[in-house]
Motif scaffolding. Structure first.
Motif, PDB file in Angstrom:
ATOM      1  N   MET A   1       0.806  -1.273   0.224  1.00 46.37           N
ATOM      2  CA  MET A   1       0.036  -0.106  -0.113  1.00 46.37           C
ATOM      3  C   MET A   1       0.784   1.371   0.069  1.00 46.37           C
ATOM      4  O   MET A   1       0.206   2.306  -0.157  1.00 46.37           O
ATOM      5  N   SER A   2       2.030   1.087   0.029  1.00 52.78           N
ATOM      6  CA  SER A   2       2.923   2.316   0.269  1.00 52.78           C
ATOM      7  C   SER A   2       2.931   3.086  -1.250  1.00 52.78           C
ATOM      8  O   SER A   2       3.231   4.185  -1.161  1.00 52.78           O
ATOM      9  N   TRP A   3       2.762   2.259  -2.416  1.00 53.04           N
ATOM     10  CA  TRP A   3       2.841   2.531  -3.531  1.00 53.04           C
ATOM     11  C   TRP A   3       1.982   3.758  -3.705  1.00 53.04           C
ATOM     12  O   TRP A   3       1.853   4.513  -4.357  1.00 53.04           O
ATOM     13  N   LEU A   5       0.467   5.504  -1.482  1.00 54.61           N
ATOM     14  CA  LEU A   5       0.922   6.864  -0.745  1.00 54.61           C
ATOM     15  C   LEU A   5       1.861   7.619  -1.586  1.00 54.61           C
ATOM     16  O   LEU A   5       1.561   8.876  -1.840  1.00 54.61           O
ATOM     17  N   VAL A   6       2.741   7.007  -2.286  1.00 51.25           N
ATOM     18  CA  VAL A   6       3.762   7.606  -3.100  1.00 51.25           C
ATOM     19  C   VAL A   6       3.037   8.262  -4.267  1.00 51.25           C
ATOM     20  O   VAL A   6       3.239   9.361  -4.615  1.00 51.25           O
TER      21      VAL A   6
END
Length: 58
Positions: A1-3, A5-6
């Motif tokens: 899920m960090s992608w 956010l990015v």
């Protein structure tokens, strides 16, 4: 899920950059319009003075 956010941060940054560019273009156009209005105002003032001097006093 960090992608996600990015991607959201990159999209927000790109949006701010686009808004900045549009604001700069608007500022340049407003300055050009203000110069045109100033020149027209000066020309009208000069024409009014010429007209007032051409009319004989009553």
């Amino acid at each position: 899920m960090s992608w996600m956010l990015v991607a959201a941060v990159l999209l927000a940054t790109a949006g701010l950059l686009v808004l900045g560019v549009l604001a700069i273009r608007l500022w340049v156009d407003v300055r050009a319009l203000a110069k045109g209005v100033d020149a027209a105002s000066r020309a009208l003032t000069e024409a009014a003075e010429d007209l007032a001097s051409a009319v004989p006093n009553r």
